[in-house]
Scaffold this motif. Sequence first.
Motif, PDB file in Angstrom:
ATOM      1  N   MET A 288       0.856  -1.182   0.000  1.00 55.01           N
ATOM      2  CA  MET A 288       0.000   0.000   0.000  1.00 55.01           C
ATOM      3  C   MET A 288       0.895   1.236   0.000  1.00 55.01           C
ATOM      4  O   MET A 288       1.788   1.354   0.842  1.00 55.01           O
ATOM      5  CB  MET A 288      -0.924  -0.018   1.217  1.00 55.01           C
ATOM      6  N   ILE A 289       0.646   2.113  -0.956  1.00 56.08           N
ATOM      7  CA  ILE A 289       1.444   3.333  -1.096  1.00 56.08           C
ATOM      8  C   ILE A 289       0.532   4.515  -0.801  1.00 56.08           C
ATOM      9  O   ILE A 289      -0.511   4.684  -1.425  1.00 56.08           O
ATOM     10  CB  ILE A 289       2.021   3.451  -2.518  1.00 56.08           C
ATOM     11  N   ASP A 290       0.932   5.327   0.169  1.00 55.83           N
ATOM     12  CA  ASP A 290       0.170   6.527   0.521  1.00 55.83           C
ATOM     13  C   ASP A 290       0.957   7.738   0.040  1.00 55.83           C
ATOM     14  O   ASP A 290       2.026   8.061   0.559  1.00 55.83           O
ATOM     15  CB  ASP A 290      -0.033   6.579   2.038  1.00 55.83           C
ATOM     16  N   MET A 291       0.424   8.413  -0.994  1.00 49.39           N
ATOM     17  CA  MET A 291       1.087   9.595  -1.561  1.00 49.39           C
ATOM     18  C   MET A 291       0.361  10.883  -1.183  1.00 49.39           C
ATOM     19  O   MET A 291       0.511  11.906  -1.847  1.00 49.39           O
ATOM     20  CB  MET A 291       1.164   9.456  -3.089  1.00 49.39           C
ATOM     21  N   THR A 292      -0.399  10.841  -0.112  1.00 50.83           N
ATOM     22  CA  THR A 292      -1.165  12.019   0.308  1.00 50.83           C
ATOM     23  C   THR A 292      -0.252  13.208   0.566  1.00 50.83           C
ATOM     24  O   THR A 292      -0.515  14.332   0.099  1.00 50.83           O
ATOM     25  CB  THR A 292      -1.965  11.683   1.581  1.00 50.83           C
TER      26      THR A 292
END
Length: 191
Positions: A54-58
Amino acid sequence: MTVPLPQIQIQSVPGRIGIQSQSGQYDIRQNSATIDVQTSDTVIDIKTEQPVVMIDMTKTWDALTGGKPEAFWNRIYSSYKECAIRYIQSKVQEYNQIGDLTAGGNPVADVAKQSLSQQDLKLNVFGPASYDNVDFQAVITKPEVNVQVGRADINVKVNKPDIQYNRGNVKVYMEQYASITVTPPIIDLTH
């Protein structure tokens, strides 16, 4: 003159009995044991799931474009309070400088000159730019391993021996019969 006495001759031959014997014989035959082997293989069943990353680019989008509209406007609204406080502080400082009668010179012209070189207040609408703005989270599930152990079934059948007995024999016979030979004396009557 003396005359020899005639003698009787007796000759005897003893009898002989002949014996022939033959031993009995065993004939033993036995087939090899019958072995029946049945095996089943070991079965290994492994169930796995693909790892999930899971990649969070927020934070990256917050720094580049301001992010989602809700977060963007929340940053603007929260920055207004800080901007208003800084603006009020700068105005109070300017008016204190103008109102200070002990300072010499032309305070209004000095404040105007300073305001030309002042930078505008900046709103903090974008997130911080950082190399650590992308969050990674890997979810790896443990594989489920089921082992079904194989087995070997061995059945042994022993074959009975086949025993044959051939009887021997004893043969008795007369090898030589007994005999007696009597030879009468020879009498010479010419004398």
